[in-house]
Design a protein around this motif. Structure first.
Motif, PDB file in Angstrom:
ATOM      1  N   ASN A 116       0.830  -1.248   0.027  1.00 28.33           N
ATOM      2  CA  ASN A 116      -0.138   0.054   0.075  1.00 28.33           C
ATOM      3  C   ASN A 116       0.905   1.139   0.131  1.00 28.33           C
ATOM      4  O   ASN A 116       2.096   1.110  -0.121  1.00 28.33           O
ATOM      5  N   SER A 117       0.210   2.459   0.040  1.00 36.72           N
ATOM      6  CA  SER A 117       1.116   3.726  -0.068  1.00 36.72           C
ATOM      7  C   SER A 117       1.191   4.573   1.228  1.00 36.72           C
ATOM      8  O   SER A 117       1.410   5.961   1.198  1.00 36.72           O
ATOM      9  N   ASN A 118       0.718   4.036   2.185  1.00 36.16           N
ATOM     10  CA  ASN A 118       0.538   5.094   3.417  1.00 36.16           C
ATOM     11  C   ASN A 118       1.855   5.749   3.729  1.00 36.16           C
ATOM     12  O   ASN A 118       1.968   6.819   3.974  1.00 36.16           O
ATOM     13  N   ALA A 119       2.961   4.906   4.177  1.00 34.50           N
ATOM     14  CA  ALA A 119       4.145   5.472   4.192  1.00 34.50           C
ATOM     15  C   ALA A 119       4.876   6.448   3.222  1.00 34.50           C
ATOM     16  O   ALA A 119       5.194   7.374   3.639  1.00 34.50           O
ATOM     17  N   LEU A 120       4.570   6.135   1.973  1.00 30.94           N
ATOM     18  CA  LEU A 120       5.005   6.778   0.674  1.00 30.94           C
ATOM     19  C   LEU A 120       4.147   8.112   0.797  1.00 30.94           C
ATOM     20  O   LEU A 120       4.948   9.243   0.550  1.00 30.94           O
ATOM     21  N   ASN A 121       2.813   8.097   1.038  1.00 31.00           N
ATOM     22  CA  ASN A 121       2.064   9.385   1.179  1.00 31.00           C
ATOM     23  C   ASN A 121       2.421  10.208   2.171  1.00 31.00           C
ATOM     24  O   ASN A 121       2.526  11.499   2.102  1.00 31.00           O
ATOM     25  N   ASP A 122       2.780   9.703   3.288  1.00 27.46           N
ATOM     26  CA  ASP A 122       3.216  10.294   4.501  1.00 27.46           C
ATOM     27  C   ASP A 122       4.528  11.172   4.357  1.00 27.46           C
ATOM     28  O   ASP A 122       4.715  12.037   4.845  1.00 27.46           O
ATOM     29  N   LEU A 123       5.349  10.301   3.745  1.00 30.89           N
ATOM     30  CA  LEU A 123       6.745  10.912   3.117  1.00 30.89           C
ATOM     31  C   LEU A 123       6.530  12.156   2.507  1.00 30.89           C
ATOM     32  O   LEU A 123       7.210  13.091   2.398  1.00 30.89           O
ATOM     33  N   ARG A 124       5.465  12.132   1.465  1.00 29.52           N
ATOM     34  CA  ARG A 124       5.228  13.165   0.662  1.00 29.52           C
ATOM     35  C   ARG A 124       4.658  14.485   1.247  1.00 29.52           C
ATOM     36  O   ARG A 124       5.253  15.493   1.060  1.00 29.52           O
ATOM     37  N   THR A 125       4.103  14.189   2.272  1.00 28.90           N
ATOM     38  CA  THR A 125       3.281  15.322   3.086  1.00 28.90           C
ATOM     39  C   THR A 125       4.525  15.910   3.629  1.00 28.90           C
ATOM     40  O   THR A 125       4.616  17.213   3.766  1.00 28.90           O
ATOM     41  N   VAL A 126       5.213  15.103   4.386  1.00 34.43           N
ATOM     42  CA  VAL A 126       6.456  15.881   4.905  1.00 34.43           C
ATOM     43  C   VAL A 126       7.575  16.738   4.386  1.00 34.43           C
ATOM     44  O   VAL A 126       7.820  17.740   4.414  1.00 34.43           O
ATOM     45  N   VAL A 139       7.914   3.332  -4.952  1.00 33.16           N
ATOM     46  CA  VAL A 139       7.885   1.801  -4.897  1.00 33.16           C
ATOM     47  C   VAL A 139       7.667   1.335  -3.600  1.00 33.16           C
ATOM     48  O   VAL A 139       8.081   1.806  -2.460  1.00 33.16           O
ATOM     49  N   ALA A 140       6.520   0.677  -3.460  1.00 36.39           N
ATOM     50  CA  ALA A 140       6.126  -0.152  -2.271  1.00 36.39           C
ATOM     51  C   ALA A 140       6.442  -1.463  -2.472  1.00 36.39           C
ATOM     52  O   ALA A 140       5.900  -1.974  -3.686  1.00 36.39           O
ATOM     53  N   ILE A 141       7.114  -2.258  -1.729  1.00 40.27           N
ATOM     54  CA  ILE A 141       7.527  -3.558  -1.821  1.00 40.27           C
ATOM     55  C   ILE A 141       6.456  -4.363  -0.602  1.00 40.27           C
ATOM     56  O   ILE A 141       7.033  -4.222   0.576  1.00 40.27           O
ATOM     57  N   GLY A 142       5.608  -4.946  -1.102  1.00 36.86           N
ATOM     58  CA  GLY A 142       5.016  -5.869  -0.299  1.00 36.86           C
ATOM     59  C   GLY A 142       5.301  -7.168  -0.006  1.00 36.86           C
ATOM     60  O   GLY A 142       6.248  -7.623  -0.865  1.00 36.86           O
ATOM     61  N   GLN A 143       5.010  -7.776   0.958  1.00 39.94           N
ATOM     62  CA  GLN A 143       5.294  -9.237   1.379  1.00 39.94           C
ATOM     63  C   GLN A 143       6.923  -9.253   0.962  1.00 39.94           C
ATOM     64  O   GLN A 143       7.428 -10.201   0.297  1.00 39.94           O
ATOM     65  N   ALA A 144       7.662  -8.237   1.598  1.00 37.66           N
ATOM     66  CA  ALA A 144       9.199  -8.281   1.441  1.00 37.66           C
ATOM     67  C   ALA A 144       9.940  -9.558   1.709  1.00 37.66           C
ATOM     68  O   ALA A 144      10.854  -9.844   0.886  1.00 37.66           O
ATOM     69  N   TRP A 145       9.493 -10.508   2.392  1.00 38.88           N
ATOM     70  CA  TRP A 145      10.160 -11.834   2.969  1.00 38.88           C
ATOM     71  C   TRP A 145      10.256 -12.642   1.545  1.00 38.88           C
ATOM     72  O   TRP A 145      11.046 -13.479   1.667  1.00 38.88           O
ATOM     73  N   LYS A 146       9.354 -12.370   0.625  1.00 41.79           N
ATOM     74  CA  LYS A 146       9.552 -13.221  -0.471  1.00 41.79           C
ATOM     75  C   LYS A 146       9.925 -12.479  -1.742  1.00 41.79           C
ATOM     76  O   LYS A 146      10.007 -13.122  -2.984  1.00 41.79           O
ATOM     77  N   GLN A 147      10.302 -11.366  -1.682  1.00 40.37           N
ATOM     78  CA  GLN A 147      10.959 -10.328  -2.761  1.00 40.37           C
ATOM     79  C   GLN A 147      12.395 -10.480  -3.071  1.00 40.37           C
ATOM     80  O   GLN A 147      12.797 -10.003  -4.089  1.00 40.37           O
ATOM     81  N   PHE A 148      12.933 -10.805  -2.171  1.00 35.42           N
ATOM     82  CA  PHE A 148      14.500 -10.840  -2.107  1.00 35.42           C
ATOM     83  C   PHE A 148      15.204 -12.226  -2.266  1.00 35.42           C
ATOM     84  O   PHE A 148      14.548 -12.983  -1.672  1.00 35.42           O
ATOM     85  N   ASP A 149      16.184 -12.434  -2.835  1.00 37.20           N
ATOM     86  CA  ASP A 149      16.941 -13.546  -2.801  1.00 37.20           C
ATOM     87  C   ASP A 149      18.000 -13.652  -1.703  1.00 37.20           C
ATOM     88  O   ASP A 149      18.077 -12.535  -1.158  1.00 37.20           O
ATOM     89  N   THR A 150      18.778 -14.705  -1.567  1.00 36.35           N
ATOM     90  CA  THR A 150      19.733 -14.616  -0.568  1.00 36.35           C
ATOM     91  C   THR A 150      20.929 -13.711  -0.689  1.00 36.35           C
ATOM     92  O   THR A 150      21.694 -13.327   0.339  1.00 36.35           O
ATOM     93  N   GLU A 151      20.908 -13.278  -2.063  1.00 38.27           N
ATOM     94  CA  GLU A 151      22.011 -12.234  -2.270  1.00 38.27           C
ATOM     95  C   GLU A 151      21.706 -10.756  -2.013  1.00 38.27           C
ATOM     96  O   GLU A 151      22.373  -9.883  -2.118  1.00 38.27           O
ATOM     97  N   GLY A 152      20.308 -10.480  -1.898  1.00 37.37           N
ATOM     98  CA  GLY A 152      19.682  -9.056  -1.277  1.00 37.37           C
ATOM     99  C   GLY A 152      19.235  -8.579  -2.783  1.00 37.37           C
ATOM    100  O   GLY A 152      18.918  -7.303  -2.764  1.00 37.37           O
ATOM    101  N   LYS A 153      19.114  -9.273  -3.719  1.00 30.17           N
ATOM    102  CA  LYS A 153      18.682  -8.914  -4.870  1.00 30.17           C
ATOM    103  C   LYS A 153      17.047  -9.291  -5.023  1.00 30.17           C
ATOM    104  O   LYS A 153      16.616 -10.150  -4.495  1.00 30.17           O
TER     105      LYS A 153
END
Length: 181
Positions: A116-126, A139-153
């Protein structure tokens, strides 16, 4: 050459927010920027008390001077309780208009659940309040635990393309602002 500073709102070792930030900073460097990651885990930053001076915390001056000298920021934060982290909030509160006016920001949020975009929208306000500009791409990366490989990519090339586009937009916009100075 424009200077882009990276700020991460997570203090956790090997956090997904940090991994996303490092990928975005690498993309900004490929786009021709000089980049620097200010790792809050290695800095001694106090809680903001509303004052202008923190003589017992020289890293506050380091933070302020590096952000002031930069053309732009890439900020990556975990989303906690529907907004950006207290780590980022505190770091931003330690600075003022002097550091932020006419800076270009790129914003990334990382979530354990759905995107979702809550943090992003709040940063835009600041950013608006401190006279900064946030690029269109975010960029919002949901379910981050499955978006990165073991090398951080990132495992999804389209998500990496979005991070690349965000970084390129920050660099391009920062150059435009510097020309206008």
């Amino acid at each position: 050459m424009v200077k882009i500073i990276g700020l991460c709102g997570s203090l956790r070792a090997s956090s997904y927010s940090e991994k996303a930030l490092l990928l975005a900073l690498a993309a900004a460097e490929r786009a021709g920027a000089e980049v620097e990651y200010l790792d809050f885990k290695k800095m001694d930053l106090p809680f903001c008390d509303g004052g202008d001076s923190y003589p017992d915390h020289p890293d506050v001056q380091v933070l302020k001077s590096k952000v002031k000298a930069a053309a732009g920021l890439i900020i990556s934060t975990p989303e906690y309780h529907g907004s950006f982290s207290g780590v980022i909030k505190n770091a931003l509160d330690l600075m003022s208009f002097e550091e932020f006016t006419d800076k270009v920001w790129g914003v990334i949020s990382v979530l354990g659940g759905g995107q979702n975009s809550n943090a992003l929208n709040d940063l835009r306000t600041v950013a608006r309040w401190v006279h900064s500009w946030v690029v269109r791409e975010q960029v919002a990366i949901g379910q981050a635990w499955k978006q990165f490989d073991t090398e951080g990519k990132l495992v999804d090339p389209k998500l990496q393309e979005r991070l690349d586009k965000l970084a390129q937009e920050v660099v391009r916009s920062a150059r435009l602002f510097r020309v206008a100075d």
